[in-house]
Design an enzyme around this catalytic site. Structure first.
Site, PDB file in Angstrom:
ATOM      1  N   ASP A 420       3.041  -5.081  -3.994  1.00 12.76           N
ATOM      2  CA  ASP A 420       1.778  -4.922  -4.698  1.00 12.76           C
ATOM      3  C   ASP A 420       0.713  -4.427  -3.716  1.00 12.76           C
ATOM      4  O   ASP A 420       0.954  -4.369  -2.499  1.00 12.76           O
ATOM      5  CB  ASP A 420       1.371  -6.267  -5.304  1.00 12.76           C
ATOM      6  CG  ASP A 420       0.346  -6.144  -6.415  1.00 12.76           C
ATOM      7  OD1 ASP A 420      -0.047  -5.016  -6.753  1.00 12.76           O
ATOM      8  OD2 ASP A 420      -0.063  -7.196  -6.954  1.00 12.76           O
ATOM      9  N   GLU A 423      -1.654   0.787  -2.643  1.00 14.12           N
ATOM     10  CA  GLU A 423      -2.265   2.112  -2.798  1.00 14.12           C
ATOM     11  C   GLU A 423      -2.614   2.782  -1.460  1.00 14.12           C
ATOM     12  O   GLU A 423      -2.569   4.029  -1.427  1.00 14.12           O
ATOM     13  CB  GLU A 423      -3.524   2.001  -3.685  1.00 14.12           C
ATOM     14  CG  GLU A 423      -3.223   1.701  -5.137  1.00 14.12           C
ATOM     15  CD  GLU A 423      -2.794   0.250  -5.346  1.00 14.12           C
ATOM     16  OE1 GLU A 423      -1.974  -0.001  -6.236  1.00 14.12           O
ATOM     17  OE2 GLU A 423      -3.263  -0.622  -4.587  1.00 14.12           O
ATOM     18  N   ASP A 503      -3.019  -3.703 -13.618  1.00 15.02           N
ATOM     19  CA  ASP A 503      -3.852  -4.806 -14.111  1.00 15.02           C
ATOM     20  C   ASP A 503      -4.508  -4.444 -15.439  1.00 15.02           C
ATOM     21  O   ASP A 503      -5.700  -4.096 -15.510  1.00 15.02           O
ATOM     22  CB  ASP A 503      -4.913  -5.160 -13.075  1.00 15.02           C
ATOM     23  CG  ASP A 503      -4.304  -5.693 -11.784  1.00 15.02           C
ATOM     24  OD1 ASP A 503      -3.158  -6.172 -11.827  1.00 15.02           O
ATOM     25  OD2 ASP A 503      -4.964  -5.615 -10.737  1.00 15.02           O
TER      26      ASP A 503
END
Length: 718
Positions: A420, A423, A503
């Site tokens: 997670d 990015e 999300d």
């Protein structure tokens, strides 16, 4: 092919021009209006010299062309994080030809030409039907290191792909940016999101379907007629002008051939296709055991319980909290005894903790494995552990080091891993990520060893993180199929990990949005995709949670997840009556497991997505007009059609459009009768589809089976 404009009216979408190119001058001269392209035939294509620049078109296969442009005649490095060197090196012999104002070549299926006076590149099939053509003006503009390409956009063409994007299924009339972004609480108009997949498919034109893959890792953009109604345009702020054109003519062949370029997803472990329960966070081993026991007590089939960051010691990756999770091997063993697997989050940020005995930092620093500032110091950014350093995944040795860190967790019995925040997300940063001048070092087979800025590496950083995890698991447990989940990725990332849409929110709109997002991810190579069922942020109504579980039962990845502060979203939430309905659909997924597993096998061989738009198998559906204009219908494989209401919160009757042929109700086995022909002037006479009217019912999700289909099932298991 290209005309480099020397005035202030050169074209670029407004959303980029004011911020990315301010103060820069055009890098190359514009050819005189009467200049002509000079074309040199090659055995596998041609070179076109226009002014000081060169365009090379190469037939790497009869149905795939590679187009490269060298501004000023200087070729960039021929390297790719997506297309392997052996694939880029392929070519087929072509038949060259020339006339008075054109020159080009033919393959077994394609005709590629340059109009010498207009300098336009035009691709057609052998019958002369145009596939793709440069715009008649300003088809290429270069400003400093940035470029834009403009193509003709036919009136009847539709566009799909680009992976992780919101909005309607069809991209026409929209524009998008590729820049991996931590987009917490994203909405329907939010762009960019977590993944960048610079690949799209055009379909509906006279020559059928084609795809374009822009092999460029920098911040890029795509405009499907939003700026100019009849122009398809794309470009990037820097990097190579290097793109592939993939010809079908069928839509499904384009998808398959794109995965021949970017790679096939490996066959998943079968348990990863089961129901998965997650929350940020289950706060102790005792709570994880309670969740597992409740799944079994409630007779809710499941295969995975996830552990979010609170299982860790001070949010430090590759640690466990000695108080709340004192015996992870025992926990994993107990769950395996119940037929459940543990999957653990392993975010890539590593606590900046010198001299504290924290092995991931100490070993990473000793091996010079972290990203650096321009002055050579370690880049430190704040994330969950506080000040953190970041692995430099563009070094193959760094990926090897990272993969080795999973040894203890695999030995403890953890079955899969979740990358997670990759990015990468950085807290307290204006751009939500690393500064663009942070330095990465490329030490990778197929690349020149060099330094690269984060502006170049940003979009592939998450993919290389998941690659390191996947390859580490393959090395440490060679007899097991790895299961990796990643939030950020790039084209080709399907080779290493499954993904999800990030999300999302507990709203009816997000449920509807999830269908088009998952369909476009599947068309972009990411067949193993899912959503946070029920919505990560917010509180779903019991009806919304139930409907979401029903639909997710027929999607590739089936995981319920929610954030801290939101209500509990396990299937038994809201009491026994909703639980009964939800159980029925989870059970049906397990009965369909042989069918799902067969689709997974097909995907590993052909790249065909598990979840497909209706027109993937029934091209005539592209011409369906009212009342069939639904973004919520989809196929699971080629045999099951799932038809949720188009407006989930509305109780109104709606039309379900069934393509030509006989169809059966999946739940009853009875043939669908009484269907009325669709009568609307926008349909062609050859479209023989029918529609049935359905009244939304929370207890039933309409599902249909094609006549003649074999749908393998199994007895119910937990």
């Amino acid at each position: 092919m290209f005309l480099q404009m020397m005035n202030c009216k050169w074209w670029l979408p407004a959303l980029l021009s004011s911020t990315l190119f301010a103060g820069h001058a055009l890098a190359a001269e514009a050819p005189a209006s009467d200049s002509r392209a000079v074309v040199t035939a090659r055995a596998d294509g041609f070179d076109a010299q226009i002014g000081a620049s060169t365009m090379r078109v190469t037939a790497i296969a009869d149905d795939i062309l590679r187009v490269r442009i060298a501004p000023g005649g200087r070729w960039p490095e021929d390297a790719s994080w997506v297309v392997p060197a052996e694939v880029r090196a392929r070519s087929v012999p072509v038949q060259s030809w020339s006339t008075g104002d054109a020159a080009g070549f033919k393959t077994a299926v394609l005709d590629a030409r340059i109009e010498l006076s207009s300098q336009r590149l035009i691709l057609a099939d052998l019958a002369g039907h145009q596939i793709l053509a440069d715009a008649t003006d300003r088809s290429l503009a270069i400003r400093d290191k940035a470029f834009s390409l403009r193509k003709v956009m036919p009136g009847g063409e539709h566009y799909y792909g680009l992976g992780d994007k919101t909005g309607p299924l069809d991209r026409r009339g929209e524009s998008f940016v590729d820049w991996n972004t931590d987009a917490y609480h994203f909405q329907e108009s939010t762009d960019p999101l977590y993944k960048s997949v610079p690949f799209f498919i055009g379909t509906g034109g006279p020559a059928g379907s084609y795809g374009i893959f822009l092999d460029n890792t920098w911040r890029s953009w795509f405009d499907f007629g939003k700026k100019d109604a009849d122009v398809l345009a794309f470009g990037a702020v820097s990097g190579p002008i290097d793109y592939y054109v993939i010809y079908g003519p069928s839509f499904k062949k384009v998808v398959s051939r794109y995965t021949d370029l970017s790679g096939k997803a490996p066959l998943m472990p079968q348990w990863a296709l089961g129901f998965q329960q997650c929350r940020y966070s289950y706060m102790s081993a005792a709570e994880v055991r309670d969740i597992a026991s409740r799944l079994r007590t409630e007779r809710l089939p499941a295969d995975i319980v996830w552990m979010d960051i609170d299982y860790q010691d001070r949010n430090r990756v590759f640690t466990t909290n000695p108080v709340t999770f004192p015996d992870v091997p025992g926990l994993a063993r107990d769950l395996r005894g119940q037929g459940l697997r543990l999957v653990a989050i392993t975010d890539l940020h590593i606590a900046d903790a010198p001299g504290q005995g924290y092995v991931p930092f100490d070993s990473g620093a000793a091996g010079d494995n972290f990203v650096k500032n321009p002055d050579g110091s370690l880049f430190v950014g704040k994330v969950w552990p506080g000040p953190s350093v970041f692995p430099d995944f563009t070094q193959s040795r760094t990926r090897d080091w990272w993969g080795g860190l999973f040894n203890n967790f695999l030995a403890a019995g953890i079955s899969g891993f979740w990358n997670d925040m990759n990015e990468p997300a950085v807290f307290e940063s204006a751009n939500k990520t690393m500064p663009l001048d942070v330095v990465h070092r490329i030490e990778e087979p197929g690349f020149a060893t060099r330094q690269a800025s984060h502006a170049e590496i940003h979009n592939i950083y998450g993919m290389e993180n998941s690659r390191a995890t996947y390859e580490g698991m393959r090395h440490l447990a060679p007899d097991e199929r790895p299961f990796v989940m990643t939030r950020a990725s790039f084209a080709g990332g399907q080779r290493y990990a499954s993904t999800w849409t990030g999300d999302n929110s507990s709203t009816w709109n997000h449920l509807k949005l999830s269908i088009s997002m998952l369909l476009n991810l599947g068309l972009s190579g990411f067949s193993y995709s899912g959503t946070d069922v029920g919505g990560y942020k917010g509180t779903p109504s019991p009806e919304l949670m139930t409907r979401w579980i029903e639909i997710a039962s027929f999607t590739p990845i089936f995981r319920a997840h929610s954030e801290k502060g939101s209500i509990r979203k396990e299937p038994w939430a809201n009491g026994p009556e909703p639980t009964t309905i939800r159980r029925r659909y989870i059970e049906e997924r397990y009965r369909l497991m042989p069918y799902l597993y067969a689709l997974a096998d097909e995907n590993s061989r052909t790249g065909a997505p598990l979840m497909r738009p209706v027109f993937y198998e029934f091209p005539e559906a592209l011409n369906f007009g009212y009342p069939c204009e639904q973004d919520t219908d989809f196929l699971l494989g080629d045999r099951l059609l799932i038809a949720p209401p188009p407006d989930f919160e509305s109780p109104g009757v709606y039309a379900i459009c069934l393509p030509a042929g006989r169809w059966f109700d999946y739940w009853t086995g009875t043939e669908v009768t009484g269907a009325a022909p669709v009568e609307t002037p926008v349909w062609s006479a050859s479209v023989a589809a029918k529609y049935v009217l359905s009244t939304p019912s929370l207890e039933k999700l309409p599902v249909f089976v094609r006549a003649g289909a074999i749908v393998p099932r199994q007895p119910l298991v937990q």
